[in-house]
Design an enzyme around this catalytic site. Structure first.
Site, PDB file in Angstrom:
ATOM      1  N   LYS A  40      -3.409  -1.586  48.734  1.00 15.29           N
ATOM      2  CA  LYS A  40      -2.002  -1.451  49.146  1.00 15.29           C
ATOM      3  C   LYS A  40      -1.393  -2.833  49.396  1.00 15.29           C
ATOM      4  CE  LYS A  40      -3.818  -0.919  53.759  1.00 15.29           C
ATOM      5  NZ  LYS A  40      -4.461   0.018  54.676  1.00 15.29           N
ATOM      6  N   ARG A 134      -2.053   8.355  64.013  1.00 17.15           N
ATOM      7  CA  ARG A 134      -1.106   7.660  63.146  1.00 17.15           C
ATOM      8  C   ARG A 134      -0.721   8.557  61.975  1.00 17.15           C
ATOM      9  NH1 ARG A 134      -2.526   2.111  59.918  1.00 17.15           N
ATOM     10  NH2 ARG A 134      -3.947   3.574  58.887  1.00 17.15           N
ATOM     11  N   TYR A 250      12.748 -31.160  61.536  1.00 15.53           N
ATOM     12  CA  TYR A 250      13.745 -30.572  62.435  1.00 15.53           C
ATOM     13  C   TYR A 250      13.390 -30.814  63.898  1.00 15.53           C
ATOM     14  CZ  TYR A 250      16.244 -27.946  58.819  1.00 15.53           C
ATOM     15  OH  TYR A 250      17.010 -27.595  57.738  1.00 15.53           O
ATOM     16  N   MET A 298      11.991 -24.168  56.107  1.00 11.99           N
ATOM     17  CA  MET A 298      12.023 -22.982  55.246  1.00 11.99           C
ATOM     18  C   MET A 298      11.244 -23.180  53.952  1.00 11.99           C
ATOM     19  SD  MET A 298      15.294 -20.884  53.740  1.00 11.99           S
ATOM     20  CE  MET A 298      16.029 -20.575  55.328  1.00 11.99           C
TER      21      MET A 298
END
Ligand code: PLP
Length: 347
Positions: A40, A134, A250, A298
């Site tokens: 998955k 679940r 930053y 980023m």
């Protein structure tokens, strides 16, 4: 037609031999049971098609995805009947898709059981809940006639805390064993990666490892048995020399204690290399390990190249990503570390 863009400056190297060795090791640890594979979330971010192709070559015959679309991505790679969809049929369309393709639904509720039978039915898996609360039928529901109407290939349950030594493991095992007596099925499965090393009682006929296939070590009993599979790497896009006292990145959360040679690398938090690695991560160069300095941004991360004099623009650095060690250092789980890695990585 515009030309294809040039290759990305970041890539995720997948060690197919390590993946295959991990599956063989987990299959051996599963004893009489056969190991399947949880694939998955794009095989935990590694690329499901390639992972499934490789594991099928090794002899893996059972692949587990969460969503129907994930099953669709694997059609043509393996036999549809070897793919099972854990979320089950939530709509009539899901049922129709399963019947048209031959992919197996995992039935998780009486409503799903009735829906599947009303759609024509066929071989399916059944998930029962034994204490995780679940997904799956409650113990009180397994005698229902909707369950009796199913043609069950694999009777599943899932362990909440296989990576811990807690009484819940035994309780879940006993409830699953009880259900095996009452619900007709061809095979039974309980163990994820960590569950495999809880012992033979947890094996049934099939196990469902995920994280350990991909280099994760969820419990000490598996340490030493698992090889690293995923190695993220990114290119140096710029190198500069800075003076003592200059700030980096930053908010200048790193200030150079001395004159330094630093490099900017083409990976950032948008790629899943999160800000927790600021002033903390490490990368491997041909001159040795270099530390991340300053805040991860980023699309870029800055490293100290003072001790890596031959590394220059265009060179590649491997991001230190041994999963148990990276998890201990970052506070992220080994599962998060893998599934975070973004789509800009060439796989
Ligand atoms: C994800 C998943 C697994 C694999 O678990 P790991 O801890 O990654 O080995 C097994 N079974 C089910 C039902 C799952 O959802």
């Amino acid at each position: 037609m515009p030309p294809d863009p040039p290759p990305a400056a970041l890539r995720l190297e997948i060690d197919g031999d390590a993946l295959a060795a991990n599956w063989r090791g987990l299959d051996a640890l599963s004893g009489e049971a056969r190991a399947g594979a949880a694939v998955k979330a794009n095989a935990y971010g590694l690329g499901a098609r390639r992972v499934v192709e490789r594991l099928a070559n090794e002899g893996c015959r059972d692949f587990f995805v969460a969503h129907w679309g994930e099953a669709g991505d694997l059609l043509g790679v393996v036999e549809p009947a070897s793919i099972a969809v854990l979320h089950g049929p939530m709509t009539d369309r899901d049922c129709a898709y399963a019947r048209a393709t031959g992919v197996r639904p995992v039935i998780n509720s009486l409503a799903q059981a009735r829906r599947w039978t009303a759609a024509g039915g066929g071989a399916c898996d059944l998930m029962i809940d034994t204490g995780m609360n679940r997904l799956g039928l409650a113990a009180s529901e397994i005698g229902d006639e909707a369950v009796g109407a199913l043609d069950i290939e694999v009777l599943h349950s899932h362990l909440a805390s296989a990576d811990e030594d807690v009484p819940l493991n035994d309780l879940q095992q006993r409830r699953w064993a009880q259900a095996r007596v009452h619900v007709p099925h061809r095979r039974a499965a309980l163990a994820n990666s960590a569950g495999i090393v809880l012992g033979e009682r947890f094996h049934g006929e099939l196990t469902r490892p995920g994280i350990a296939l991909y280099g994760g070590v969820p419990c000490v009993a598996l340490s030493g048995a698992i090889r690293q599979v995923a190695r993220p790497a990114a290119a140096v896009i710029q190198v500069r020399e800075i003076e003592a006292g200059e700030g980096v990145g930053y908010n200048t959360v790193f200030v150079a204690p001395r004159a330094m040679r630093i490099g900017t690398i083409a990976v950032g938090y948008a790629d899943g290399y999160l800000r927790c690695w600021s002033n903390r991560g490490e990368m491997r160069s041909r001159d040795g390990t270099v530390p991340v300095i300053g805040r991860v941004s980023m699309d870029m991360t800055i490293v100290d190249l003072s001790d890596a004099p031959t590394v220059g623009e265009g060179d590649w650095l491997e991001i230190a990503y041994n999963l148990p060690r990276a998890a201990a250092s970052s506070g992220l789980s080994q599962y998060e570390l893998l599934t975070l890695l973004g789509s800009r990585f060439a796989r």
